[in-house]
Scaffold this active site. Sequence first.
Site, PDB file in Angstrom:
ATOM      1  N   GLU A  75       0.818  -1.215   0.000  1.00 32.93           N
ATOM      2  CA  GLU A  75       0.000   0.000   0.000  1.00 32.93           C
ATOM      3  C   GLU A  75       0.851   1.265   0.000  1.00 32.93           C
ATOM      4  O   GLU A  75       0.502   2.254  -0.652  1.00 32.93           O
ATOM      5  CB  GLU A  75      -0.922  -0.013   1.224  1.00 32.93           C
ATOM      6  N   ASP A  76       1.995   1.238   0.715  1.00 29.79           N
ATOM      7  CA  ASP A  76       2.732   2.471   0.969  1.00 29.79           C
ATOM      8  C   ASP A  76       4.076   2.591   0.241  1.00 29.79           C
ATOM      9  O   ASP A  76       4.702   3.640   0.309  1.00 29.79           O
ATOM     10  CB  ASP A  76       2.996   2.624   2.477  1.00 29.79           C
TER      11      ASP A  76
END
Length: 769
Positions: A75-76
Amino acid sequence: MTIEDLLEEAHQYLADADLERIRHAYELAKHAHKGVVRKSGEPYIQHPLEVALLLAGMRIDAEGIMTALLHDVVEDTNYSLDDLTEQFGQQVANIVDGVTKFDALAGKPNKAAQSLDNAPGQEPAEPVQQTLSVVDKRREKTETVRKMLLAMAEDPRVVVLKLADRIHNMRTLAAMSTVQQQNKTRETSEIYAPLARRLGMMQVQAELEDLVLSYQDPERYAWLKREVEEEVQRRMPFIDEVGRVLREEMQRAGIQAEVQAWQKHLASINRKLGYVSGQPSGADLSQLHDLVSFRILVYTDNECYLALGHIHALWRPKDGRIKDFIATPKLNGYQSLHTTVFCFDNRLAEIQIRTHDMQRTAEYGIANYWYLKDRMVKEDSSPHSWKLSYKEMVAWIEQLRQWQSELPQSADEFVEAVKGDIFQEQIFVFTPKGEVKDLPRGSTPLDMAYRIHTDIGDHCAGARIITNTDDSGRLVTRLVPLDYELKGGEIVDIMVNRTVHPTRDWLSFARTAAARNKIRRYLKTYEREINLQLGKERLDLALKTAGAVGLNALVEELLNQARNEDKTGDLRKYANRDDLYIAIGREDLQVEDVMLHLLPLVRQVNELTHGEGANPHTSKESEGSAVVKLAQCCCPLPGDEIVGMLNPSKGMYVHRSDCTRVRRHRESAKAVIELNWLQIEPETYLSPITIVAHDRSGLLRDVAAVVADAGVNMTTVTSTTNPSVHKAVITATLEVMATEGVLDQIERILRRLRQVKNVVSVERAFNAH
């Protein structure tokens, strides 16, 4: 904390090879998050480490801990799921993918936004707020919740990891903005804490609820914490003495036991005090006898029951407070014996007795499954607790998958359904065969029937509740209606009647979303025919009253005009006459409004057919004086005593001999003629009926449905109500085909009508005029 702290904890139950895989996952996560810090000032890798340690404390497997370390990577950062699959295997990648679907709920920024908005060494920026309507925002959030629930159906470790993730987020909530704090606490209160309870993760639920209370009402939380500490100190002499006696008794009985005193968590105490919307109930902490309870941990099921016997030999148990959740576990896997006894000075003490494995299951619920599974495989044994945990986990996942296939695709409806059916408090009821069914509190026999099978739900006519035994030892039952609220522990025998079917009223007392959805599906399939007949009969009656015949032809012409002219207004939206009839049957369209457009058309047809001034009533019906017809004032049926009345211009009309119209003409011998049924061969019979009922929404529709199911037409139907006493009187005329057993047909319909909800009486109307 460091990776060494995590490995030390995991080393207590995992193999060395697993520890090496965990270290590898940590090194990748640390590299991926290099230079990123949280608002608290700590390196970002600290968050995955804390979450992984929480899972290690629950004794989750190596894949679960690795996923905890990697859960923010896709996600990051620039790592993809394919990268994780290559290095750690498909299972870890799948769990990370499921967790990623959760994360959108919190509005986390994507990788592109991060790369533009964050310099090295900074925490990820707040997500860019796009201009969205309230509806769009709600749809976006609920769709995310839908995905998250379905993701955990694929692998329960997804939700276990997210619950641990939420615990750490709530522990560090002080570093977030006020708006973020409000959003996090609301999500935790509505979704995560109830979910932890439903999965049997009581320790997780307790911590989340306490953290929510501390942010939602910090003053109340501080006051409660202080008051509880003081009250517990006042009770310490009693607590110590009860604990001492229990330890001595277990030792005397030869039971190896650990005796604990434990305090309820603050949010639970707050609910016990009845504190709602900032208003205390007036209850007092001193009135809560279970503020501090006692727990006895042993090693076998037999020792649980042996300990219970010794406790009851010491102190008298309170009636109705002995519960055996070992023989009958809760559906989230919880097992224990509960009793409440009168101790010193008749003071009440609540005592729980369970094995150490049961205690772990009570604290960590479904998260304990992987630990028990690995341990039992190594020990080559299969204890009841592991079997139970596995069984209930599979059942819960299957329930989610079933909802996915059955519920509408609307995200709002799905989320509301799951929140109502899973997250809310459950009750447990039994079938006559002893099977346990879990239902949301407030559920009815209808919910249970649909939980068993759709066909049983569609024909549910009520239930028999088996309450207890009488002096002879036989089971005692009582009948309850469809809207009866089931109580936990009841034995429920669903009654099925093939003449019963769903009506719109059922939606008002079906508690579960699954039941409501199945009712709507039935109504969508079958209600169309009912509304079609009802609407057609209403409009036909109105036309006949106006002196017109040929319903279908007139409506077709009206709709043709509607397609070409604007003056017919809303009628243009009906594609065919059936759609028009259905709208009238549903009362979406009023008969009076349609007649405003039909009457001018009727006059046009009459002028073209008969010429100006022609009488529309003139028809084949009045041709020939020898015609014999059944009078519509009293509607005689085979078996009734009948007479004939001759009308020179219209023929012979057959009346019941006690018809009021006949009595007025008895003086004229020529006017009244004795007849018998062998002289009459009508194609149909008319039978007026009167229905008296307690008024409710949908009553007329249900009556029409019963008649339609019997294959009989209603030529007229009217309804009058008395709002002051909630009474309704429905008068209708049934048109029955002249086949064998006319009276049997009518009596069968009357019996079915008497079974309609709220109906008081149904009778033939012998003297309509």
